[in-house]
Design an enzyme around this catalytic site. Structure first.
Site, PDB file in Angstrom:
ATOM      1  N   THR A 211       0.948  -1.202  -0.007  1.00 45.30           N
ATOM      2  CA  THR A 211      -0.211   0.182   0.046  1.00 45.30           C
ATOM      3  C   THR A 211       0.759   1.502  -0.335  1.00 45.30           C
ATOM      4  O   THR A 211       1.895   1.412   0.071  1.00 45.30           O
ATOM      5  CB  THR A 211      -0.465   0.111   1.288  1.00 45.30           C
ATOM      6  OG1 THR A 211      -2.033  -1.272   1.255  1.00 45.30           O
ATOM      7  CG2 THR A 211      -1.633   0.723   1.170  1.00 45.30           C
ATOM      8  N   GLY A 265      -5.049  -4.553   7.546  1.00 42.72           N
ATOM      9  CA  GLY A 265      -6.251  -3.589   7.704  1.00 42.72           C
ATOM     10  C   GLY A 265      -6.952  -3.978   8.865  1.00 42.72           C
ATOM     11  O   GLY A 265      -7.884  -2.525   9.335  1.00 42.72           O
TER      12      GLY A 265
HETATM   13  N1  ASP Z   1      -3.885  -2.307   5.437  1.00 48.41           N
HETATM   14  C1  ASP Z   1      -4.031  -1.978   3.589  1.00 48.41           C
HETATM   15  C2  ASP Z   1      -5.115  -2.583   3.699  1.00 48.41           C
HETATM   16  O1  ASP Z   1      -5.510  -3.797   4.989  1.00 48.41           O
HETATM   17  C3  ASP Z   1      -3.231  -3.173   3.269  1.00 48.41           C
HETATM   18  C4  ASP Z   1      -1.924  -2.816   3.387  1.00 48.41           C
HETATM   19  O2  ASP Z   1      -0.656  -1.973   4.267  1.00 48.41           O
HETATM   20  O3  ASP Z   1      -1.525  -2.917   2.211  1.00 48.41           O
HETATM   21  O4  ASP Z   1      -6.301  -2.877   2.919  1.00 48.41           O
END
Ligand code: ASP
Length: 347
Positions: A211, A265
């Protein structure tokens, strides 16, 4: 308009655009911190690609801030660069859901006004971060999902693309690998995807989230935060992570700090990670670094939640904290030298 009137007109305009926390007499030093996901690849030749990607985004944000541009512009423009970079899990290069579709989430927040825009399940908008910003600035709403979010983007003239635009072989192979490990059916290769290469590159999926997020402070003393993601590999269709949840994966307030998170997340949502860090700064007077460590190293790690955050205070103090083997990260403040790091042990 004569010179005098023009001057007065400009002064009036300025007085309207002065946001809370703005100091006209003492310009602030700008600063920016960004991330390209928690976790790491193994050290080796590939790391250069990621460092270059982080540098491109950092340069973009810096070019806005050095010219007196707003933290919101810096955040949006740097994230657009990362959304177009196929190595990060946002925009092009996003992970697939279990049905082989791309569903993108993004959010942006203005620390001066507490205005926020968030979108989830976006399937055709090339730059979800710009969609989040358009929603924030051109609608009374904070959050929009699915086809309605894409429709709003279209209405506002934001570029629309086919799902194949977001496709990368690496993410497709990562999906297949995960679905097979979990004993789930593998969907057909997406329409419009390039033909399957004969030789497949090895897929690194463990501890790599990818992300992207940016927090920035501009010369007017205003903070902003933004985050953009494809979510988690092989997620259930319709699943929404922390990224677009204001206070979980993204938060900014001039009275405390700006935060962008990356990791699993579900944990960030339950702990309201981003707001919690800012609350420690605001109500307990903790430094952004101590607050980020408290939540990431103690609370998040205590729940066995993998991840990390970047954070920035209204005083320009920059921080990051992660409980994974590393985090793709970069930072720069006015007058300083850029720091671009991936692994633990780097600055
Ligand atoms: N935090 C993001 C999610 O759970 C994933 C990530 O950080 O790559 O959608």
């Amino acid at each position: 308009m004569d010179r005098k009137r023009r001057f007065r007109f400009a002064a009036v305009l300025m007085s309207f655009s002065v946001a809370p926390g703005f100091s006209q007499t003492a310009p602030h030093k700008w600063a920016v911190v960004l991330h390209g996901g928690a976790g790491t690849i193994s050290p080796g030749p590939a790391e250069g690609i990621y460092r270059a990607g982080l540098r491109d985004a950092l340069n973009e944000a810096a070019s806005v801030l050095v010219n007196g541009g707003s933290s919101l512009d810096a955040v949006e423009r740097a994230i657009r660069i990362l959304e177009d970079n196929p190595n990060f899990n946002a925009g092009r290069g996003a992970v697939f859901n279990a049905e082989g579709k791309i569903e993108l989430d993004a959010a942006i927040m203005n620390g001066a006004t507490l205005q926020a825009g968030a979108v989830a399940g976006v399937a055709h908008t090339r730059h979800p971060i710009s969609l989040a910003r358009a929603l924030m600035e051109k609608s009374p709403h904070v959050m929009l999902i699915g086809p309605s979010a894409d429709a709003f983007a279209k209405e506002k003239g934001l570029e629309q693309v086919d799902q194949a635009f977001f496709f990368t072989e690496q993410r497709w192979q990562a999906l297949i690998k995960k679905l097979r490990e979990d004993g789930q059916p593998v969907p057909p290769r997406p329409a419009g995807a390039p033909p399957e290469p004969k030789k497949k590159a090895s897929v690194e999926t463990a501890h790599f989230y990818g992300t992207v997020g940016v927090v920035a402070l501009d010369r007017q003393g205003n903070l902003a935060a933004g985050t953009s993601t494809g979510g988690t590999n092989a997620k259930r269709p319709g699943r929404v992570g922390d990224t677009p949840i204001i206070g979980a994966g993204t938060y900014a307030s001039n009275t405390s700090c700006a935060v962008s998170g990356t990791g699993v997340g579900e944990y960030f949502i339950r702990l309201t990670v981003a707001r919690e860090i800012c609350a420690l700064v605001q109500y307990r007077g903790m430094s952004v670094q101590a607050a980020a460590d408290e939540i990431v190293q103690k609370r998040l790690a205590g729940m066995k939640g993998d991840g990390g955050v970047i954070a920035l205070g209204p005083d320009g103090k920059m921080a990051w904290s992660y409980n994974t083997p590393g985090m793709y990260r970069a930072r720069l403040e006015e007058g300083g030298t850029p720091v671009i790091s991936i692994f633990k042990g780097e600055p």
